[in-house]
Enzyme design. Structure first.
Site, PDB file in Angstrom:
ATOM      1  N   ALA A 176      -2.828   4.284  -8.988  1.00  0.00           N
ATOM      2  CA  ALA A 176      -3.857   4.514  -7.976  1.00  0.00           C
ATOM      3  C   ALA A 176      -4.488   3.192  -7.558  1.00  0.00           C
ATOM      4  CB  ALA A 176      -4.927   5.449  -8.539  1.00  0.00           C
ATOM      5  N   PHE A 177      -4.815   3.088  -6.256  1.00  0.00           N
ATOM      6  CA  PHE A 177      -5.478   1.905  -5.699  1.00  0.00           C
ATOM      7  C   PHE A 177      -4.648   0.637  -5.903  1.00  0.00           C
ATOM      8  CE2 PHE A 177      -8.755   4.797  -7.485  1.00  0.00           C
ATOM      9  CZ  PHE A 177      -9.189   5.340  -6.289  1.00  0.00           C
ATOM     10  N   ARG A 178      -3.330   0.815  -5.951  1.00  0.00           N
ATOM     11  CA  ARG A 178      -2.378  -0.284  -6.143  1.00  0.00           C
ATOM     12  C   ARG A 178      -2.567  -0.995  -7.480  1.00  0.00           C
ATOM     13  NH1 ARG A 178       0.813  -0.440  -2.199  1.00  0.00           N
ATOM     14  NH2 ARG A 178       1.825  -2.366  -2.885  1.00  0.00           N
ATOM     15  N   LEU A 179      -3.167  -0.310  -8.441  1.00  0.00           N
ATOM     16  CA  LEU A 179      -3.287  -0.835  -9.795  1.00  0.00           C
ATOM     17  C   LEU A 179      -2.117  -0.288 -10.611  1.00  0.00           C
ATOM     18  CD1 LEU A 179      -7.151  -0.504 -10.283  1.00  0.00           C
ATOM     19  CD2 LEU A 179      -5.825  -2.521  -9.619  1.00  0.00           C
TER      20      LEU A 179
END
Length: 201
Positions: A176-179
């Site tokens: 999620a959120f490019r994490l």
């Protein structure tokens, strides 16, 4: 490592890779075993192309090609290669780097025999990576080879496998959120113990 759980769990990266590929075989619409294979030429200029990975062994990855192709010449010259296997359906990828050796024995014979007759004849007919006058010329060569080799052609001497024995494998999953979640398995040589690190996304 305490947080290496779920799809990343396990002490053998080849077992994890086989599990991910098995999942992809149920989800990907085409060629779940496709890899983007990277090599370098004699000047160090990189090259890449899609290849089908045919086996994940207990300590290596195996694919097949024409030994006279550009990719084979680069593999032989450098003795090293890398690939990435990416599955959009799973939002995962595996990156691999390591050394290259030929698989030119009974295992290559067995895989060649498992291919369709047209694919086996095509391996004889195609001078891979060489200039081609026209598709018609290629089909004429296939017809000539079909007449000469018959319904059970042997494996061409210029066609076989390569085995990539990794010194580095990275398992990557979308977050999620490019994490994203990334775990890198690294060793000094093909028989050494693995060092496992979580990497920043």
């Amino acid at each position: 490592m305490s947080d290496r759980s779920g799809i990343f769990a396990g002490e053998d990266p080849f077992v994890i890779a086989r599990a991910w590929l098995a999942e992809a075989e149920q989800a990907e619409p085409n060629d779940p075993n496709a890899i983007a294979l990277a090599t370098v030429d004699e000047t160090g200029l990189p090259n890449s192309r899609m290849v089908l990975l045919k086996e994940i062994e207990d300590s290596a990855f195996v694919f097949y090609t024409n030994y006279e192709s550009a990719k084979a010449q680069e593999l032989e010259q450098a003795g090293k290669a890398a690939f990435v296997m990416h599955w959009k359906s799973l939002r995962r990828q595996i990156r691999v780097r390591g050394s290259i050796t030929r698989e030119d024995g009974p295992q290559a014979d067995e895989y060649y025999r498992s291919r369709s007759l047209k694919s086996r004849l095509g391996a004889w007919a195609s001078k891979q990576s060489q200039p081609l006058e026209s598709r018609g010329a290629l089909m004429a060569e296939v017809a000539k080879v079909t007449a000469a080799k018959g319904p059970n052609p042997p494996r061409p001497p210029f066609w076989g496998g390569y085995r990539l024995t990794p010194v580095e494998i990275e398992f990557w999953a979308d977050g999620a959120f490019r994490l994203h979640d990334r775990f890198r398995w690294r060793r000094k040589e093909g028989t050494a113990e693995w060092e496992i690190l979580r990497l920043n996304p």
